[in-house]
Design a protein around this motif. Structure first.
Motif, PDB file in Angstrom:
ATOM      1  N   ASN A 191       7.413 -10.525   6.374  1.00  7.53           N
ATOM      2  CA  ASN A 191       6.237  -9.675   6.561  1.00  7.53           C
ATOM      3  C   ASN A 191       6.140  -9.211   8.012  1.00  7.53           C
ATOM      4  O   ASN A 191       5.890  -8.032   8.288  1.00  7.53           O
ATOM      5  CB  ASN A 191       4.978 -10.441   6.165  1.00  7.53           C
ATOM      6  CG  ASN A 191       3.755  -9.554   6.105  1.00  7.53           C
ATOM      7  OD1 ASN A 191       3.829  -8.348   6.294  1.00  7.53           O
ATOM      8  ND2 ASN A 191       2.608 -10.153   5.864  1.00  7.53           N
ATOM      9  N   SER A 220      -3.724  -2.840   5.395  1.00  5.27           N
ATOM     10  CA  SER A 220      -2.719  -3.879   5.600  1.00  5.27           C
ATOM     11  C   SER A 220      -3.130  -5.191   4.947  1.00  5.27           C
ATOM     12  O   SER A 220      -2.273  -5.986   4.540  1.00  5.27           O
ATOM     13  CB  SER A 220      -2.480  -4.101   7.094  1.00  5.27           C
ATOM     14  OG  SER A 220      -2.002  -2.925   7.716  1.00  5.27           O
ATOM     15  N   GLN A 232      -2.010  -5.336   1.232  1.00  7.10           N
ATOM     16  CA  GLN A 232      -0.583  -5.206   0.947  1.00  7.10           C
ATOM     17  C   GLN A 232       0.072  -6.580   0.965  1.00  7.10           C
ATOM     18  O   GLN A 232      -0.165  -7.385   1.873  1.00  7.10           O
ATOM     19  CB  GLN A 232       0.073  -4.297   1.985  1.00  7.10           C
ATOM     20  CG  GLN A 232      -0.462  -2.879   1.981  1.00  7.10           C
ATOM     21  CD  GLN A 232       0.044  -2.055   3.142  1.00  7.10           C
ATOM     22  OE1 GLN A 232       0.704  -2.577   4.040  1.00  7.10           O
ATOM     23  NE2 GLN A 232      -0.257  -0.774   3.145  1.00  7.10           N
ATOM     24  N   SER A 233       0.893  -6.824  -0.023  1.00 10.42           N
ATOM     25  CA  SER A 233       1.645  -8.062  -0.120  1.00 10.42           C
ATOM     26  C   SER A 233       3.124  -7.781   0.121  1.00 10.42           C
ATOM     27  O   SER A 233       3.610  -6.664  -0.132  1.00 10.42           O
ATOM     28  CB  SER A 233       1.451  -8.701  -1.496  1.00 10.42           C
ATOM     29  OG  SER A 233       2.249  -9.851  -1.644  1.00 10.42           O
ATOM     30  N   ASP A 270       5.228  -6.425  -2.705  1.00  9.29           N
ATOM     31  CA  ASP A 270       5.058  -5.023  -3.101  1.00  9.29           C
ATOM     32  C   ASP A 270       6.310  -4.206  -2.805  1.00  9.29           C
ATOM     33  O   ASP A 270       6.577  -3.205  -3.478  1.00  9.29           O
ATOM     34  CB  ASP A 270       3.873  -4.404  -2.360  1.00  9.29           C
ATOM     35  CG  ASP A 270       2.548  -4.967  -2.829  1.00  9.29           C
ATOM     36  OD1 ASP A 270       2.533  -5.684  -3.846  1.00  9.29           O
ATOM     37  OD2 ASP A 270       1.530  -4.706  -2.163  1.00  9.29           O
ATOM     38  N   TYR A 271       7.040  -4.639  -1.785  1.00  7.88           N
ATOM     39  CA  TYR A 271       8.223  -3.890  -1.353  1.00  7.88           C
ATOM     40  C   TYR A 271       9.508  -4.447  -1.952  1.00  7.88           C
ATOM     41  O   TYR A 271      10.584  -3.927  -1.691  1.00  7.88           O
ATOM     42  CB  TYR A 271       8.311  -3.904   0.171  1.00  7.88           C
ATOM     43  CG  TYR A 271       7.056  -3.369   0.815  1.00  7.88           C
ATOM     44  CD1 TYR A 271       6.882  -2.014   0.990  1.00  7.88           C
ATOM     45  CD2 TYR A 271       6.041  -4.225   1.209  1.00  7.88           C
ATOM     46  CE1 TYR A 271       5.721  -1.506   1.557  1.00  7.88           C
ATOM     47  CE2 TYR A 271       4.873  -3.735   1.785  1.00  7.88           C
ATOM     48  CZ  TYR A 271       4.721  -2.376   1.951  1.00  7.88           C
ATOM     49  OH  TYR A 271       3.571  -1.882   2.513  1.00  7.88           O
ATOM     50  N   SER A 301       8.243   0.547  -7.486  1.00  9.78           N
ATOM     51  CA  SER A 301       7.016   1.133  -6.953  1.00  9.78           C
ATOM     52  C   SER A 301       5.902   1.191  -7.994  1.00  9.78           C
ATOM     53  O   SER A 301       4.729   1.076  -7.650  1.00  9.78           O
ATOM     54  CB  SER A 301       7.305   2.536  -6.413  1.00  9.78           C
ATOM     55  OG  SER A 301       7.796   3.382  -7.445  1.00  9.78           O
ATOM     56  N   SER A 348       2.388  -0.489  -7.259  1.00 13.47           N
ATOM     57  CA  SER A 348       1.206   0.373  -7.185  1.00 13.47           C
ATOM     58  C   SER A 348       0.105  -0.118  -8.114  1.00 13.47           C
ATOM     59  O   SER A 348      -1.079  -0.127  -7.741  1.00 13.47           O
ATOM     60  CB  SER A 348       1.582   1.812  -7.533  1.00 13.47           C
ATOM     61  OG  SER A 348       2.543   2.318  -6.618  1.00 13.47           O
ATOM     62  N   ARG A 359      -1.462  -3.163  -6.581  1.00 10.42           N
ATOM     63  CA  ARG A 359      -2.279  -2.835  -5.408  1.00 10.42           C
ATOM     64  C   ARG A 359      -3.608  -2.212  -5.827  1.00 10.42           C
ATOM     65  O   ARG A 359      -4.654  -2.518  -5.246  1.00 10.42           O
ATOM     66  CB  ARG A 359      -1.509  -1.895  -4.489  1.00 10.42           C
ATOM     67  CG  ARG A 359      -2.176  -1.710  -3.137  1.00 10.42           C
ATOM     68  CD  ARG A 359      -1.292  -0.931  -2.194  1.00 10.42           C
ATOM     69  NE  ARG A 359      -0.087  -1.655  -1.835  1.00 10.42           N
ATOM     70  CZ  ARG A 359       0.845  -1.188  -1.007  1.00 10.42           C
ATOM     71  NH1 ARG A 359       0.704   0.029  -0.487  1.00 10.42           N
ATOM     72  NH2 ARG A 359       1.909  -1.899  -0.720  1.00 10.42           N
ATOM     73  N   ASP A 389       1.784   4.917   1.383  1.00 10.40           N
ATOM     74  CA  ASP A 389       1.827   3.451   1.290  1.00 10.40           C
ATOM     75  C   ASP A 389       0.440   2.887   1.560  1.00 10.40           C
ATOM     76  O   ASP A 389       0.246   2.043   2.426  1.00 10.40           O
ATOM     77  CB  ASP A 389       2.835   2.894   2.300  1.00 10.40           C
ATOM     78  CG  ASP A 389       3.096   1.408   2.078  1.00 10.40           C
ATOM     79  OD1 ASP A 389       2.814   0.918   0.973  1.00 10.40           O
ATOM     80  OD2 ASP A 389       3.564   0.741   3.013  1.00 10.40           O
ATOM     81  N   THR A 390      -0.551   3.355   0.802  1.00  9.25           N
ATOM     82  CA  THR A 390      -1.925   2.884   0.975  1.00  9.25           C
ATOM     83  C   THR A 390      -2.470   2.365  -0.358  1.00  9.25           C
ATOM     84  O   THR A 390      -2.253   1.209  -0.697  1.00  9.25           O
ATOM     85  CB  THR A 390      -2.810   4.016   1.524  1.00  9.25           C
ATOM     86  OG1 THR A 390      -2.640   5.184   0.703  1.00  9.25           O
ATOM     87  CG2 THR A 390      -2.420   4.364   2.959  1.00  9.25           C
ATOM     88  N   ARG A 416       2.038   2.648  -3.680  1.00 13.21           N
ATOM     89  CA  ARG A 416       3.285   2.717  -2.920  1.00 13.21           C
ATOM     90  C   ARG A 416       4.250   3.644  -3.632  1.00 13.21           C
ATOM     91  O   ARG A 416       4.651   3.386  -4.762  1.00 13.21           O
ATOM     92  CB  ARG A 416       3.916   1.326  -2.763  1.00 13.21           C
ATOM     93  CG  ARG A 416       5.193   1.369  -1.910  1.00 13.21           C
ATOM     94  CD  ARG A 416       5.834   0.021  -1.784  1.00 13.21           C
ATOM     95  NE  ARG A 416       6.577  -0.367  -2.972  1.00 13.21           N
ATOM     96  CZ  ARG A 416       7.804   0.026  -3.270  1.00 13.21           C
ATOM     97  NH1 ARG A 416       8.436   0.888  -2.483  1.00 13.21           N
ATOM     98  NH2 ARG A 416       8.413  -0.399  -4.353  1.00 13.21           N
TER      99      ARG A 416
END
Length: 525
Positions: free
Chosen positions: A273, A302, A305-306, A309-310, A314, A318, A321, A496-497, A500
């Motif tokens: 992270n 921020s 976001q985990s 998530d990446y 996506s 998403s 999130r 990316d809010t 994603r």
């Protein structure tokens, strides 16, 4: 009041004079004098170990090695410093000294020591007692040579520390399992393993008059904004405190709005992270002795976001999130909406639901606000008790306590069954936030919204949301807007809010990075 302020100033001046005395005190050329001074200043503490190295001819102390037991590697000291240096001095003592002056003999001892010591690695010289004490108490070994008005310090720090394990506070389904430890150099190495780029720069400074805590500033040169780096450096250097035992000390002293409930400094225990946010232009602050790394500047999104998530597709990231944003509104507003509707706006409910709620509340002696307040406070007590109790029984006690107390409260007619459901859903929703530091202000503001809902109904809830939104838009984190990219609005950074986008569409880094390093992925030609 003035007398107390004058007394505090006198105390601070006495502390400054005490340390200034060491700052201006040079290291004596006599080993015996330095040894006696160290023992006297450290109170003959049992963990201060001095290994003397004596000449055979003439009988005198030629050198000494001073270290703190438990902070330095005693095996390295014995094999590479004490034994080799002692044998060199003894061999030198057997030589014919008739044709050699004392100064030349001392110079030979120094040169022999340098040849032996520099093979160990990080060896530096110190010439003042303040530097000597600072390095000695940090775990380095101090080598004193008779006849030399300076000392050597060998960086052979070694102490018992926690191994790199999986984080228990920030868990993820997919992704690396390792987390930071309490050792500064281990934490920096974990980040170095992620980012193998020469532009990853480190700056280390010492903060704390008594603890002398090492604090490292880490950033990507060419990606992080120079203004943010300079502002972070300026705030850290401005700290004048006696002790720094955790990164929380630093966070309170450098944050922008010290009276806001919302954190303007992000913290994480996960190296992946921190590495990902460094690549986005953030600046990391690593404090020795704590596994929590601070990241500045930060934005509100921020905290939702985990890291996983990446690591997922996506679409999945998403949806999860969006679910987090929904649950934070549930956690913040559900009890207040229940209070406002059942107290002021009953016409909004279907008739069947209204009759059901009225039947449940028929024997409840308290209004909905008191009912919700009692249940929320009870659950907060159970949550805190579960955290502080031993892990083997803490979770079981909190779960059983919640079920038993809730059922008993309903049967006793103190609260309604609907209120138990509302409080339970609210509490569960709080745990969906990846950042624990954001769940605390949500829990506090929940009580404020309950109060305005009991006083003004839905009008009070809406006005409370407006005030909250205005406060969030006014917050800044190290010069950057806290509500970015919503306020000010930056359409290019919305990728990316709330959701994603796929990685091949995320071309640019967020606004926290500077222009020369803002490209994340190159578009195909």
């Amino acid at each position: 009041m003035q007398q107390k302020k004058a007394a505090r100033n006198r105390t601070h001046q006495q502390e400054d004079r005490l340390w200034e005395q060491y700052e201006s005190m040079p290291i004596d050329s006599s080993v015996l004098t330095n040894m006696n001074r160290i023992l006297q200043d450290l109170g003959d503490s049992d963990d201060v170990v001095i290994r003397e190295i004596r000449r055979e001819k003439p009988e005198a102390i030629a050198a000494a090695v001073v270290y703190i037991d438990g902070l330095s590697d005693s095996a390295v000291i014995n094999s590479f410093i004490s034994n080799l240096l002692s044998s060199s001095v003894k061999d030198d003592g057997h030589e014919d000294n008739a044709h050699r002056s004392k100064g030349a003999h001392d110079k030979d001892i120094v040169s022999i020591a340098e040849e032996m010591l520099f093979g160990m690695g990080a060896i530096h010289t110190v010439s003042e007692m303040a530097d000597l004490y600072r390095n000695l108490l940090s775990g380095e070994a101090i080598i004193l040579i008779d006849g030399a008005a300076y000392a050597y310090r060998a960086d052979i720090r070694q102490w018992k520390g926690r191994d790199v394990t999986e984080s228990t506070n920030q868990t993820s389904v997919r992704g690396p399992r390792e987390s930071f430890t309490e050792t500064l150099r281990v934490n920096t190495s974990l980040i170095r393993r992620k980012i193998k780029d020469p532009r990853l720069w480190l700056e280390t400074m010492t903060i704390g008059r008594m603890t002398k805590t090492d604090v490292t500033l880490m950033y990507m040169n060419g990606i992080a904004k120079p203004s943010v780096i300079e502002e972070t450096r300026k705030r850290l250097r401005a700290i004048d405190i006696d002790s720094v035992l955790d990164s929380g000390y630093i966070e309170e002293l450098i944050e922008d709005d010290k009276y806001s409930l919302f954190p303007t400094v992000f913290n994480s225990e996960l190296p992946d992270n921190v590495a990902s946010q460094l690549l986005e232009g953030k600046v990391a602050i690593i404090v020795d002795g704590t596994p929590n790394v601070l990241l500045v500047p930060t934005q509100l999104v921020s905290f939702f976001q985990s890291t996983e998530d990446y690591y997922q597709r996506s679409v999945y990231a998403s949806l999860l999130r969006i679910l987090r944003f929904i649950t934070v509104f549930i956690s913040l507003l559900l009890p207040s909406l229940y209070i406002a509707i059942t107290t002021f706006h009953r016409e909004m409910l279907p008739a069947s639901l209204l009759f059901s709620l009225a039947a449940q509340r028929e024997g409840v002696p308290f209004p909905a606000f008191v009912e919700a307040l009692v249940m929320e406070v009870t659950f907060e007590i159970l949550r805190e008790a579960g955290l502080r109790m031993p892990r083997a029984i803490g979770q079981a006690v909190s779960v059983v306590g919640t079920l038993v107390i809730g059922q008993a409260a309903v049967e006793a007619g103190i609260v309604s069954a609907a209120m138990v459901i509302v409080v339970s859903v609210t509490a569960i929703s709080t745990f969906t936030l990846p950042a624990y530091s954001m769940s605390i202000p949500v829990r506090i503001l929940r009580f404020a919204f309950m109060g305005v809902a009991a006083s003004f109904g839905l009008f009070g809830v809406i006005m409370g949301l407006f005030v909250l939104l205005l406060h969030l838009c006014a917050l800044r984190s190290f010069g950057e807007p806290f509500m970015s990219p919503f306020s000010p609005y930056r359409a290019v950074e919305l990728e990316d809010t709330l959701v994603r986008l796929p990685r091949w569409l995320m071309y640019r880094r967020p606004g926290t990075s500077q222009g020369t390093g803002s490209t994340r992925i190159r578009k195909p030609r």
